[in-house]
Scaffold this motif. Structure first.
Motif, PDB file in Angstrom:
ATOM      1  N   VAL A 141       0.825  -1.210   0.000  1.00 45.28           N
ATOM      2  CA  VAL A 141       0.000   0.000   0.000  1.00 45.28           C
ATOM      3  C   VAL A 141       0.859   1.260   0.000  1.00 45.28           C
ATOM      4  O   VAL A 141       0.645   2.183  -0.801  1.00 45.28           O
ATOM      5  N   LEU A 142       1.834   1.337   0.896  1.00 50.45           N
ATOM      6  CA  LEU A 142       2.676   2.533   0.989  1.00 50.45           C
ATOM      7  C   LEU A 142       3.424   2.819  -0.315  1.00 50.45           C
ATOM      8  O   LEU A 142       3.341   3.941  -0.835  1.00 50.45           O
ATOM      9  N   PRO A 143       4.173   1.848  -0.875  1.00 47.70           N
ATOM     10  CA  PRO A 143       4.878   2.150  -2.127  1.00 47.70           C
ATOM     11  C   PRO A 143       3.935   2.457  -3.286  1.00 47.70           C
ATOM     12  O   PRO A 143       4.269   3.246  -4.175  1.00 47.70           O
ATOM     13  N   MET A 144       2.742   1.856  -3.263  1.00 44.53           N
ATOM     14  CA  MET A 144       1.779   2.118  -4.334  1.00 44.53           C
ATOM     15  C   MET A 144       1.345   3.573  -4.328  1.00 44.53           C
ATOM     16  O   MET A 144       1.328   4.248  -5.376  1.00 44.53           O
ATOM     17  N   LEU A 171       5.091  -4.406 -15.363  1.00 46.97           N
ATOM     18  CA  LEU A 171       4.066  -5.391 -15.717  1.00 46.97           C
ATOM     19  C   LEU A 171       4.635  -6.796 -15.903  1.00 46.97           C
ATOM     20  O   LEU A 171       4.133  -7.754 -15.288  1.00 46.97           O
ATOM     21  N   PRO A 172       5.677  -6.988 -16.727  1.00 51.31           N
ATOM     22  CA  PRO A 172       6.233  -8.349 -16.846  1.00 51.31           C
ATOM     23  C   PRO A 172       6.842  -8.850 -15.546  1.00 51.31           C
ATOM     24  O   PRO A 172       6.848 -10.066 -15.294  1.00 51.31           O
ATOM     25  N   ILE A 173       7.355  -7.943 -14.726  1.00 52.55           N
ATOM     26  CA  ILE A 173       7.880  -8.347 -13.411  1.00 52.55           C
ATOM     27  C   ILE A 173       6.748  -8.941 -12.576  1.00 52.55           C
ATOM     28  O   ILE A 173       6.905  -9.986 -11.937  1.00 52.55           O
ATOM     29  N   ASN A 174       5.580  -8.284 -12.594  1.00 58.01           N
ATOM     30  CA  ASN A 174       4.429  -8.779 -11.841  1.00 58.01           C
ATOM     31  C   ASN A 174       3.974 -10.144 -12.346  1.00 58.01           C
ATOM     32  O   ASN A 174       3.662 -11.036 -11.542  1.00 58.01           O
ATOM     33  N   LEU A 206       9.075  -2.271  -6.163  1.00 56.07           N
ATOM     34  CA  LEU A 206      10.045  -2.081  -7.246  1.00 56.07           C
ATOM     35  C   LEU A 206       9.694  -0.855  -8.085  1.00 56.07           C
ATOM     36  O   LEU A 206      10.583  -0.082  -8.470  1.00 56.07           O
ATOM     37  N   LEU A 207       8.409  -0.666  -8.360  1.00 54.05           N
ATOM     38  CA  LEU A 207       7.984   0.508  -9.128  1.00 54.05           C
ATOM     39  C   LEU A 207       8.311   1.800  -8.390  1.00 54.05           C
ATOM     40  O   LEU A 207       8.766   2.778  -9.000  1.00 54.05           O
ATOM     41  N   PHE A 208       8.085   1.808  -7.083  1.00 52.00           N
ATOM     42  CA  PHE A 208       8.391   3.005  -6.306  1.00 52.00           C
ATOM     43  C   PHE A 208       9.880   3.326  -6.348  1.00 52.00           C
ATOM     44  O   PHE A 208      10.276   4.479  -6.561  1.00 52.00           O
ATOM     45  N   PHE A 209      10.728   2.315  -6.143  1.00 53.64           N
ATOM     46  CA  PHE A 209      12.175   2.560  -6.138  1.00 53.64           C
ATOM     47  C   PHE A 209      12.654   3.055  -7.507  1.00 53.64           C
ATOM     48  O   PHE A 209      13.517   3.945  -7.593  1.00 53.64           O
ATOM     49  N   MET A 210      12.102   2.499  -8.580  1.00 55.69           N
ATOM     50  CA  MET A 210      12.484   2.953  -9.921  1.00 55.69           C
ATOM     51  C   MET A 210      12.037   4.394 -10.150  1.00 55.69           C
ATOM     52  O   MET A 210      12.794   5.214 -10.690  1.00 55.69           O
ATOM     53  N   ALA A 211      10.807   4.717  -9.732  1.00 52.70           N
ATOM     54  CA  ALA A 211      10.299   6.081  -9.909  1.00 52.70           C
ATOM     55  C   ALA A 211      11.096   7.070  -9.068  1.00 52.70           C
ATOM     56  O   ALA A 211      11.420   8.175  -9.528  1.00 52.70           O
ATOM     57  N   PHE A 212      11.420   6.688  -7.835  1.00 45.31           N
ATOM     58  CA  PHE A 212      12.205   7.560  -6.958  1.00 45.31           C
ATOM     59  C   PHE A 212      13.564   7.871  -7.578  1.00 45.31           C
ATOM     60  O   PHE A 212      13.999   9.039  -7.610  1.00 45.31           O
ATOM     61  N   ALA A 213      14.229   6.836  -8.078  1.00 48.75           N
ATOM     62  CA  ALA A 213      15.543   7.031  -8.696  1.00 48.75           C
ATOM     63  C   ALA A 213      15.449   7.915  -9.923  1.00 48.75           C
ATOM     64  O   ALA A 213      16.310   8.771 -10.159  1.00 48.75           O
TER      65      ALA A 213
END
Length: 335
Positions: A141-144, A171-174, A206-213
């Protein structure tokens, strides 16, 4: 983002922003879609459990994410006015709001979810899967919500293709993680439908970390120096975000609840009926992504023009967006 002068230029810019947002919205929805479809391969009970869990979660998620969409018009107006400090401030306040909404969601979920699921007409195994799926999803929830703030920021700055590429990577990761956790591959136990919740939670991190970077170090954003200095919590700014975002969130919550309510009402007919309905409604829900994406694109271009005090241009963009949504409504209704 840039100033346009002719109707043709406005339509080109609008659709340049609209298409990546549409791909992003559909791809984000596909995470939930693949949760249900791949759970169905594990069995009808798993599909029913994930379907009910997803139907309880999606209205809450979309409604609260709608509140965070308040970041978009404020950033777009600040961009139009060339007020970089305002953009920085809004980003931090959006992050604080996302954290607050996450905490509230987890607390209310822990209190309400067991009672809500027990009231469904599912089998005991179906109820167990629904609770387990939502429990596992809770870790994401938090990273989303944080990802949604960063994605809204990127879109508001006109960098819609960046957020599109990030979600297309996720998406492919999921799907791969679903394969591992649902069916038990590479030494991991087979969790069935619960595994879909585990896979989604990991994907959101993973999406959050990529977006943050990307927001902090990506080339399109280096000039803004995002997330390089600390901004304290400002209650007046929080109030502004809530006043603007709450009506958006409630409207989206009401719209999505129409879809979710049917699944919940059908739960009294048993696992197979719920599973069949969930498989069908996944496809119908795609149509909803078109006007939702158009509204996001409208928020950005109209906000940008209002920030630059070009009111006539803002009205022309509004007409373009409304015309598109009307055309989509007529087409989908006829189809």
């Amino acid at each position: 983002m840039y100033q346009t002068h002719t109707l043709q230029e406005k339509m080109k810019l609008f659709f340049t922003i609209f298409y990546p947002i549409l791909v992003t919205q559909v791809s984000f929805y596909l995470i939930s879609f693949f949760d249900t479809v791949m759970s169905g391969r594990a069995g009808a009970v798993d599909l029913a459990g994930v379907g009910v869990g997803s139907s309880l979660w999606m209205p809450v998620y979309t409604g609260l994410s709608g509140i965070l969409l308040a970041v978009a018009p404020i950033v777009a107006q600040a961009l139009g006015a060339r007020n970089i400090q305002q953009i920085q401030r809004t980003l931090f306040q959006g992050v604080y709001l996302a954290v607050g909404l996450s905490i509230a969601t987890l607390i209310l979920g822990a209190i309400l979810v067991p009672t809500a699921v027990d009231g469904m007409g599912l089998s005991e195994e179906g109820k167990r899967i629904a609770k387990g799926y939502l429990f596992a999803l809770g870790f994401g929830v938090l990273p989303m919500f944080l990802f949604n703030v960063l994605r809204t920021l990127m879109d508001s700055l006109g960098k819609t293709r960046v957020s599109m590429l990030l979600i297309l990577l996720g998406l492919p990761i999921n799907v791969g993680l679903n394969y591992i956790f649902i069916f038990g591959k590479f030494g991991v136990p087979a969790y069935g439908g619960i595994g879909a919740g585990i896979a989604s939670a990991i994907t959101y991190w993973l999406l959050f970390f990529m977006a943050f970077a990307f927001v902090r170090n990506g080339k399109p954003f280096l000039e803004y120096r995002f997330l390089r200095s600390f901004e304290r919590l400002l209650w007046p700014r929080q109030k502004e975000l809530l006043q603007l975002g709450t009506p958006i969130g409630l409207a989206i919550f009401a719209e999505v609840s129409i879809f979710a309510a049917v699944t919940l009402l059908l739960s009294s007919y048993g696992d197979n009926i719920v599973a069949a309905h969930q498989a069908a409604i996944n496809f119908a829900s795609f149509v909803y992504m078109l006007p939702l994406s158009a509204s996001s694109a409208l928020t950005i271009v109209v906000g940008y023009e209002l920030g630059a005090r070009r009111l006539k241009d803002a009205v022309r963009y509004a007409k373009i967006g409304l015309s598109l949504c009307l055309a989509v409504s007529i087409f989908s209704g006829a189809f």
